[in-house]
Scaffold this active site. Structure first.
Site, PDB file in Angstrom:
ATOM      1  CD  GLU A 247     -54.097  62.147 -12.134  1.00 10.68           C
ATOM      2  OE1 GLU A 247     -53.718  62.194 -10.958  1.00 10.68           O
ATOM      3  OE2 GLU A 247     -53.437  62.614 -13.087  1.00 10.68           O
TER       4      GLU A 247
ATOM      5  CE  LYS B 159     -50.712  61.185  -8.854  1.00 12.24           C
ATOM      6  NZ  LYS B 159     -51.148  62.390  -9.608  1.00 12.24           N
TER       7      LYS B 159
ATOM      8  CB  CYS C 242     -50.852  60.966 -13.137  1.00 11.32           C
ATOM      9  SG  CYS C 242     -50.404  62.467 -14.072  1.00 11.32           S
TER      10      CYS C 242
END
Length: 288
Positions: free
Chosen positions: A43, A115, A156
């Site tokens: 990330e 994300k 993440c």
């Protein structure tokens, strides 16, 4: 689908995207020289910068971003599938996306993923994060067919939402991922168990490249990039927070075998939740 060599690159991205792009080229060359045909980065490969004004000053649109350009060139140079775990991209509406990219061996972008879950938390010792104040969340997960596997995307904090990975597994993904910049505090407590749990409960390989160490903006990330097999074995791990490359052989047939042994994806049933209070019962529907 066939067995393939996968690599996860552990980085310590700083605040300068050009320097991070140069580091990226070095790590990609290393991984490719070790036979990896799928290579994943963490990330925020392009920059880790918690100061919003400073981040905004280096942001570019996708067509001008140095990480996107460098990744395209590297994928074509080495003839690989290159998965940029994410980088910050300026959107046309003035917002910022925390966006993953997958490049094919010809250098073209095969897919993107923004994300979904924003890391808005208050941890011990005064550590606090508000990603939603900076980034616009995505709305769709992504699963894509590669020549050697069907791959699911996450980033993440997404790893804490098992329904996302379950949806990917039900869509046929045999390899799932969560490239990350996990904080040291949360990583020490939860990183290993989350990676293995997502692999086991979905009967899928889990590949997660990570950021590691103390960064220029002052944050500290946990590292420990991992490749986990569908039965929960850790095939490769960077057992530290230093930059580097890990490599493992990934055989999608092992995903099918794990799902045949424990067919929890097929055995799931819809159910409700009954809450009882002072003799009164309230029923809610829940996902299977």
């Amino acid at each position: 689908m066939s067995s393939f060599r996968a690599a996860a690159i552990q980085m310590r991205s700083g605040i300068d995207p050009e320097r991070n792009a140069a580091d990226l080229a070095t790590y990609i060359a290393d991984a490719a020289s070790r036979g990896a045909v799928y290579i994943q980065t963490p990330e925020m490969t392009g920059a880790l910068q918690r100061d919003r004004k400073s981040l905004a000053s280096v942001l570019k649109g996708e067509s001008e971003d140095i990480i996107v350009r460098t990744a395209s060139e590297l994928a074509a140079k080495h003839g690989i599938h290159l998965h940029i775990g994410s980088t910050a991209i300026a959107r046309d509406d003035g917002k910022i996306a925390n966006r993953a990219f997958l490049f094919g061996p010809d250098g073209n972008v095969l897919t993107r993923y923004d994300k979904i879950h924003m890391f808005d938390v208050d941890l011990d010792n005064g550590e606090s994060w508000r990603e939603s104040a900076v980034y616009a969340p995505g709305g769709d997960t992504v699963v894509i067919d590669l020549p050697f596997a069907r791959l699911g995307f996450a980033i993440c904090y997404d790893v804490r939402f098992p329904q996302l990975f379950r949806a990917q597994a039900l869509a046929g993904a045999s390899v799932i991922s969560a490239p990350a910049a996990f904080t040291r505090q949360t990583g020490e407590a939860h990183w290993h168990v989350l990676q293995r749990a997502r692999a086991i409960e979905n009967g899928a390989f889990m590949i997660s490249a990570a950021q590691g160490g103390v960064h220029e903006d002052g944050r500290e990330t946990y590292g420990h990039s991992m490749i986990v097999a569908p039965w929960g074995e850790i095939l490769a791990e960077a057992d530290h927070a230093e930059p580097g490359v890990i490599v493992a052989q990934v055989d999608p047939a092992l995903s099918a075998a794990a799902r045949a042994k424990v067919p929890n994806l097929k055995n799931a049933r819809p159910f409700g939740v009954v809450v009882e209070n002072d003799g009164q019962a309230t029923r809610f529907n829940a996902a299977s």
